[in-house]
Design a protein around this motif. Sequence first.
Motif, PDB file in Angstrom:
ATOM      1  N   GLN A  17       0.828  -1.207   0.000  1.00 19.63           N
ATOM      2  CA  GLN A  17       0.000   0.000   0.000  1.00 19.63           C
ATOM      3  C   GLN A  17       0.860   1.253   0.000  1.00 19.63           C
ATOM      4  O   GLN A  17       0.576   2.204  -0.723  1.00 19.63           O
ATOM      5  CB  GLN A  17      -0.939   0.007   1.208  1.00 19.63           C
ATOM      6  CG  GLN A  17      -2.049  -1.005   1.106  1.00 19.63           C
ATOM      7  CD  GLN A  17      -2.855  -1.100   2.391  1.00 19.63           C
ATOM      8  OE1 GLN A  17      -2.364  -0.817   3.487  1.00 19.63           O
ATOM      9  NE2 GLN A  17      -4.103  -1.513   2.259  1.00 19.63           N
ATOM     10  N   TYR A  18       1.906   1.265   0.809  1.00 21.09           N
ATOM     11  CA  TYR A  18       2.781   2.442   0.847  1.00 21.09           C
ATOM     12  C   TYR A  18       3.432   2.657  -0.513  1.00 21.09           C
ATOM     13  O   TYR A  18       3.572   3.776  -0.977  1.00 21.09           O
ATOM     14  CB  TYR A  18       3.844   2.312   1.937  1.00 21.09           C
ATOM     15  CG  TYR A  18       4.687   3.559   2.044  1.00 21.09           C
ATOM     16  CD1 TYR A  18       4.183   4.695   2.667  1.00 21.09           C
ATOM     17  CD2 TYR A  18       5.963   3.618   1.501  1.00 21.09           C
ATOM     18  CE1 TYR A  18       4.937   5.862   2.740  1.00 21.09           C
ATOM     19  CE2 TYR A  18       6.715   4.774   1.569  1.00 21.09           C
ATOM     20  CZ  TYR A  18       6.200   5.889   2.192  1.00 21.09           C
ATOM     21  OH  TYR A  18       6.938   7.042   2.257  1.00 21.09           O
ATOM     22  N   ASP A  19       3.814   1.571  -1.159  1.00 21.70           N
ATOM     23  CA  ASP A  19       4.411   1.683  -2.487  1.00 21.70           C
ATOM     24  C   ASP A  19       3.402   2.234  -3.496  1.00 21.70           C
ATOM     25  O   ASP A  19       3.768   2.964  -4.400  1.00 21.70           O
ATOM     26  CB  ASP A  19       4.925   0.324  -2.960  1.00 21.70           C
ATOM     27  CG  ASP A  19       5.676   0.418  -4.270  1.00 21.70           C
ATOM     28  OD1 ASP A  19       6.748   1.059  -4.285  1.00 21.70           O
ATOM     29  OD2 ASP A  19       5.193  -0.136  -5.276  1.00 21.70           O
ATOM     30  N   SER A  20       2.134   1.920  -3.315  1.00 23.58           N
ATOM     31  CA  SER A  20       1.095   2.400  -4.235  1.00 23.58           C
ATOM     32  C   SER A  20       0.691   3.837  -3.952  1.00 23.58           C
ATOM     33  O   SER A  20       0.476   4.621  -4.883  1.00 23.58           O
ATOM     34  CB  SER A  20      -0.151   1.512  -4.128  1.00 23.58           C
ATOM     35  OG  SER A  20       0.127   0.229  -4.595  1.00 23.58           O
ATOM     36  N   TYR A  21       0.552   4.195  -2.681  1.00 23.64           N
ATOM     37  CA  TYR A  21       0.025   5.511  -2.307  1.00 23.64           C
ATOM     38  C   TYR A  21       1.091   6.499  -1.858  1.00 23.64           C
ATOM     39  O   TYR A  21       0.854   7.690  -1.814  1.00 23.64           O
ATOM     40  CB  TYR A  21      -1.008   5.381  -1.183  1.00 23.64           C
ATOM     41  CG  TYR A  21      -2.238   4.628  -1.588  1.00 23.64           C
ATOM     42  CD1 TYR A  21      -3.142   5.165  -2.486  1.00 23.64           C
ATOM     43  CD2 TYR A  21      -2.497   3.369  -1.060  1.00 23.64           C
ATOM     44  CE1 TYR A  21      -4.279   4.478  -2.857  1.00 23.64           C
ATOM     45  CE2 TYR A  21      -3.633   2.669  -1.427  1.00 23.64           C
ATOM     46  CZ  TYR A  21      -4.523   3.228  -2.322  1.00 23.64           C
ATOM     47  OH  TYR A  21      -5.638   2.537  -2.686  1.00 23.64           O
ATOM     48  N   THR A  59      13.145  -1.922   5.972  1.00 23.67           N
ATOM     49  CA  THR A  59      13.557  -0.521   6.043  1.00 23.67           C
ATOM     50  C   THR A  59      12.352   0.400   5.919  1.00 23.67           C
ATOM     51  O   THR A  59      12.189   1.351   6.692  1.00 23.67           O
ATOM     52  CB  THR A  59      14.584  -0.208   4.939  1.00 23.67           C
ATOM     53  OG1 THR A  59      15.713  -1.059   5.108  1.00 23.67           O
ATOM     54  CG2 THR A  59      15.016   1.245   4.979  1.00 23.67           C
ATOM     55  N   LYS A  60      11.493   0.134   4.945  1.00 22.98           N
ATOM     56  CA  LYS A  60      10.313   0.985   4.738  1.00 22.98           C
ATOM     57  C   LYS A  60       9.304   0.832   5.865  1.00 22.98           C
ATOM     58  O   LYS A  60       8.649   1.807   6.243  1.00 22.98           O
ATOM     59  CB  LYS A  60       9.638   0.689   3.398  1.00 22.98           C
ATOM     60  CG  LYS A  60      10.320   1.339   2.249  1.00 22.98           C
ATOM     61  CD  LYS A  60      10.358   2.854   2.428  1.00 22.98           C
ATOM     62  CE  LYS A  60      11.273   3.480   1.430  1.00 22.98           C
ATOM     63  NZ  LYS A  60      11.430   4.904   1.595  1.00 22.98           N
ATOM     64  N   LEU A  61       9.140  -0.361   6.419  1.00 28.26           N
ATOM     65  CA  LEU A  61       8.194  -0.534   7.517  1.00 28.26           C
ATOM     66  C   LEU A  61       8.619   0.271   8.748  1.00 28.26           C
ATOM     67  O   LEU A  61       7.777   0.831   9.454  1.00 28.26           O
ATOM     68  CB  LEU A  61       8.022  -2.013   7.873  1.00 28.26           C
ATOM     69  CG  LEU A  61       7.232  -2.841   6.858  1.00 28.26           C
ATOM     70  CD1 LEU A  61       7.265  -4.314   7.234  1.00 28.26           C
ATOM     71  CD2 LEU A  61       5.798  -2.351   6.739  1.00 28.26           C
ATOM     72  N   LYS A  67       6.516   7.452  10.901  1.00 30.59           N
ATOM     73  CA  LYS A  67       5.700   8.560  10.398  1.00 30.59           C
ATOM     74  C   LYS A  67       4.209   8.368  10.663  1.00 30.59           C
ATOM     75  O   LYS A  67       3.395   9.216  10.286  1.00 30.59           O
ATOM     76  CB  LYS A  67       5.913   8.726   8.886  1.00 30.59           C
ATOM     77  CG  LYS A  67       7.328   9.085   8.524  1.00 30.59           C
ATOM     78  CD  LYS A  67       7.723  10.411   9.105  1.00 30.59           C
ATOM     79  CE  LYS A  67       9.148  10.765   8.734  1.00 30.59           C
ATOM     80  NZ  LYS A  67       9.630  11.940   9.400  1.00 30.59           N
ATOM     81  N   ASN A  68       3.844   7.254  11.287  1.00 24.95           N
ATOM     82  CA  ASN A  68       2.426   6.930  11.554  1.00 24.95           C
ATOM     83  C   ASN A  68       1.585   7.000  10.292  1.00 24.95           C
ATOM     84  O   ASN A  68       0.456   7.460  10.297  1.00 24.95           O
ATOM     85  CB  ASN A  68       1.831   7.850  12.631  1.00 24.95           C
ATOM     86  CG  ASN A  68       2.447   7.596  13.977  1.00 24.95           C
ATOM     87  OD1 ASN A  68       2.694   6.463  14.357  1.00 24.95           O
ATOM     88  ND2 ASN A  68       2.727   8.663  14.686  1.00 24.95           N
ATOM     89  N   TRP A  69       2.161   6.523   9.177  1.00 27.17           N
ATOM     90  CA  TRP A  69       1.472   6.551   7.888  1.00 27.17           C
ATOM     91  C   TRP A  69       0.328   5.541   7.883  1.00 27.17           C
ATOM     92  O   TRP A  69       0.463   4.438   8.397  1.00 27.17           O
ATOM     93  CB  TRP A  69       2.447   6.229   6.760  1.00 27.17           C
ATOM     94  CG  TRP A  69       1.810   6.300   5.400  1.00 27.17           C
ATOM     95  CD1 TRP A  69       1.667   7.401   4.650  1.00 27.17           C
ATOM     96  CD2 TRP A  69       1.249   5.215   4.655  1.00 27.17           C
ATOM     97  NE1 TRP A  69       1.048   7.078   3.454  1.00 27.17           N
ATOM     98  CE2 TRP A  69       0.775   5.740   3.449  1.00 27.17           C
ATOM     99  CE3 TRP A  69       1.106   3.858   4.885  1.00 27.17           C
ATOM    100  CZ2 TRP A  69       0.164   4.967   2.478  1.00 27.17           C
ATOM    101  CZ3 TRP A  69       0.499   3.067   3.925  1.00 27.17           C
ATOM    102  CH2 TRP A  69       0.032   3.641   2.733  1.00 27.17           C
TER     103      TRP A  69
END
Length: 74
Positions: A17-21, A59-61, A67-69
């Motif tokens: 999801q983070y990669d998409s949004y 790393t991204k997690l 950042k509380n994304w």
Amino acid sequence: MTYTESERFEKLTTALQYDSYGEKYLTAFDRIFIHKERSSLINSQVYLLPADVEEKINTKLIFIKSKNWESPEI
């Protein structure tokens, strides 16, 4: 770090999801590998991501958590 199957599925989903949004950081092949692991979790099979993809996700997690994304509502 060891996750339960449902926690692992959630972490992989968040990474996608983070990669998409958010920031594009995964290649098409990375996404395929992640989907393959998600499928294996659903089907009670074992699949391990390649080490480089696992490192990218971890790393991204860490960044996502700091950042509380949250994924936008669909």
